[in-house]
Design an enzyme around this catalytic site. Structure first.
Site, mmCIF file in Angstrom:
data_model
loop_
_atom_site.group_PDB
_atom_site.id
_atom_site.type_symbol
_atom_site.label_atom_id
_atom_site.label_comp_id
_atom_site.label_asym_id
_atom_site.label_seq_id
_atom_site.Cartn_x
_atom_site.Cartn_y
_atom_site.Cartn_z
ATOM 1 C CB VAL A 77 -0.968 -0.002 1.209
ATOM 2 C CG1 VAL A 77 -1.703 1.323 1.324
ATOM 3 C CG2 VAL A 77 -1.958 -1.160 1.097
ATOM 4 C CG HIS A 78 4.946 3.019 2.186
ATOM 5 N ND1 HIS A 78 4.643 4.248 2.718
ATOM 6 C CD2 HIS A 78 6.291 3.015 1.986
ATOM 7 C CE1 HIS A 78 5.757 4.960 2.846
ATOM 8 N NE2 HIS A 78 6.767 4.235 2.408
ATOM 9 C CB ALA A 79 4.990 0.219 -2.961
#
Length: 110
Positions: A77-79
């Site tokens: 999700v961060h990526a």
């Protein structure tokens, strides 16, 4: 570190590089160095494409009925957040370049 984690870190790293190039391009725009800005934005675009290739590979493997499905992770999700932000920033700098160029051309025709 698993291969999946390495790929995800690759997306995050590419997004960071892309954003860096876009912000460097914005500095060039503010200095009226439009060609320098365009070159940096092209570098940013190429970096985005590489990150997008990793993303596409991950999506395709997830859709493969024969492949093991990776768990959705906070890292992924961060990526995705980083990649989306990089693309948005690059697109915004492209538009700012157009605005600055237009204003410069308009001011020089008075």
């Amino acid at each position: 570190m698993t291969e999946l984690e390495q790929q995800i870190i690759g997306i995050i790293s590419a997004a960071g590089d892309s954003k860096g190039k876009a912000f460097e391009a914005l500095r060039k725009v503010k200095e009226s160095d439009y060609e320098g800005a365009r070159a940096l934005l092209e570098e940013s675009r190429k970096i985005d494409l590489e990150a997008h290739k990793i993303q596409t590979k991950l999506i395709q493997s997830e859709m493969d009925p024969e492949a093991e499905k990776p768990e959705l992770s906070l890292l992924m999700v961060h990526a995705q957040d980083h990649l989306m932000n990089a693309i948005i920033i690059k697109n915004l700098v492209v538009e700012l370049l157009h605005v600055y160029e237009y204003v410069d051309k308009t001011n020089h025709h008075d």
